[in-house]
Design an enzyme around this catalytic site. Structure first.
Site, mmCIF file in Angstrom:
data_model
loop_
_atom_site.group_PDB
_atom_site.id
_atom_site.type_symbol
_atom_site.label_atom_id
_atom_site.label_comp_id
_atom_site.label_asym_id
_atom_site.label_seq_id
_atom_site.Cartn_x
_atom_site.Cartn_y
_atom_site.Cartn_z
ATOM 1 N N SER A 40 39.829 35.681 36.651
ATOM 2 C CA SER A 40 39.364 36.705 37.588
ATOM 3 C C SER A 40 38.964 36.061 38.920
ATOM 4 O O SER A 40 39.790 35.418 39.557
ATOM 5 C CB SER A 40 38.221 37.496 36.952
ATOM 6 O OG SER A 40 38.000 38.709 37.622
ATOM 7 N N ASP A 182 42.364 42.070 32.780
ATOM 8 C CA ASP A 182 41.494 40.970 33.188
ATOM 9 C C ASP A 182 41.408 39.873 32.123
ATOM 10 O O ASP A 182 41.236 40.153 30.928
ATOM 11 C CB ASP A 182 40.093 41.528 33.460
ATOM 12 C CG ASP A 182 39.201 40.569 34.227
ATOM 13 O OD1 ASP A 182 38.889 39.485 33.688
ATOM 14 O OD2 ASP A 182 38.805 40.899 35.357
#
Length: 333
Positions: A40, A182
């Site tokens: 991320s 993610d």
């Protein structure tokens, strides 16, 4: 010159703290880097670091990181002059709607400033064959939960966006026909590639999620946020516990001393872990501050990261390449 592998956690806007850590390490000029694993926001910092080193050395890496975070701040349609980690009312409303609307409904035009920024600033084609560091970017396969690590030769804009794809806000990223979310759901960050695919024994963890919180949440909203944070950190804690356990087993092996241990055991035994974290600083910030978009806030976190890195170097520089400065068993058992 000591060489480090870096493991960079994700944490949204809190990733600006990692910007500061990397900026200080680059400014110091006495360290080299072999592998960088990121998830991320950690993936964003990792790729900016690699791109900057590739095009302009240490100074280029510092510029690339600064350009990225400045551009993210400037991309916000809301007020970004506030140094406090507050969300604009419109942003809060959008997050509330995210509980009821899909990303396609929230954003029918698929506007994504991050995609535009990365597309303009990062030369992915060149990075795939000329990156000066080994990159390991984590994403989660949306239909199986399996971890996917994107390596240098697979580096792309979509791979980076997949690593930061919160599925309640962003549209699923499809790569080679497969859906990704993610990377924090499966690794935040993945540490094992730094063992298996790098030769450097020193691994520096840059941690954005507190290892211990000072208070237990009581309200329904705070409990929900804590559950989300715990879920994102669970795989990392499990992986670090595994490393601690393996090192303990190797150190207390029942095998006679004259019997040579295997290659895997030797590599585990050689690992030296280090960490830069800011539990008291980041743990005291409201969870929603991870979604704040404000240059003054980013710069405040950058400055805190720089100071933490300088303090860490002052305490542990002599240990680099010689011994670990992180007690795995104490922190992760």
């Amino acid at each position: 010159m000591p060489t480090l592998n870096l493991a960079l956690q994700g944490g949204g806007a809190h990733g600006a703290f990692t910007w500061g850590v990397l900026d200080a390490l680059l400014e110091d000029g006495t360290l080299d880097f072999e592998g960088v694993s990121g998830t991320s926001a950690g993936a964003m910092n990792a790729v900016c670091l690699a791109h900057g080193l590739m095009v302009g050395g240490r100074d280029g890496a510092r510029r690339a990181l600064a350009d990225f975070w400045t551009a993210v701040a400037n991309s916000s349609p809301f007020d970004t002059e506030n140094a406090a980690p507050a969300l604009a009312p419109a942003m809060k409303m959008m997050l509330q709607w995210a509980d009821y609307l899909s990303p396609e409904q929230l954003n029918p035009l698929d506007l994504n400033p991050l995609r535009d920024i990365l597309g303009q600033q990062i030369d992915f084609a060149r990075l795939r064959h000329a990156s000066p560091v080994k990159l390991f970017i984590a994403a989660t396969h949306a239909n199986s939960g399996k971890l996917r690590i994107f390596h240098n030769h697979e580096m792309s804009l979509d791979a980076l966006l997949a690593s930061a794809c919160l599925p309640t806000i962003h549209r699923t990223v499809t790569i080679d026909g497969e859906p990704y979310w993610d990377g924090g759901y499966s690794a935040n960050p993945a540490v094992f590639p730094l063992l298996y695919e790098c030769t450097t024994p020193d691994i520096l963890l840059v941690l954005l999620t507190p290892l211990h919180y000072s208070e237990t949440p009581a309200s329904a909203a705070d409990i929900k946020l804590r559950l989300r944070e715990l879920a994102f950190n669970a795989t990392f804690l499990r992986e670090m516990r595994m490393f601690a356990h393996l090192r303990e087993q190797i150190g207390t092996s029942w095998l006679p001393e004259w019997l040579p241990i295997g290659r895997f055991e030797r590599r585990i035994g050689r690992l030296r872990f280090h960490a830069i974290s800011a539990d008291s600083l980041l743990g005291d910030l409201p969870a929603e501050s991870k979604l704040a978009v404000s240059l003054p806030f980013f710069e405040r976190l950058r400055d805190d990261g720089r100071q933490h890195a300088r303090d860490w170097l002052a305490r542990h520089r002599a240990a680099l390449g010689q011994q670990a400065t992180l007690d795995l068993a104490r922190l992760f058992y």
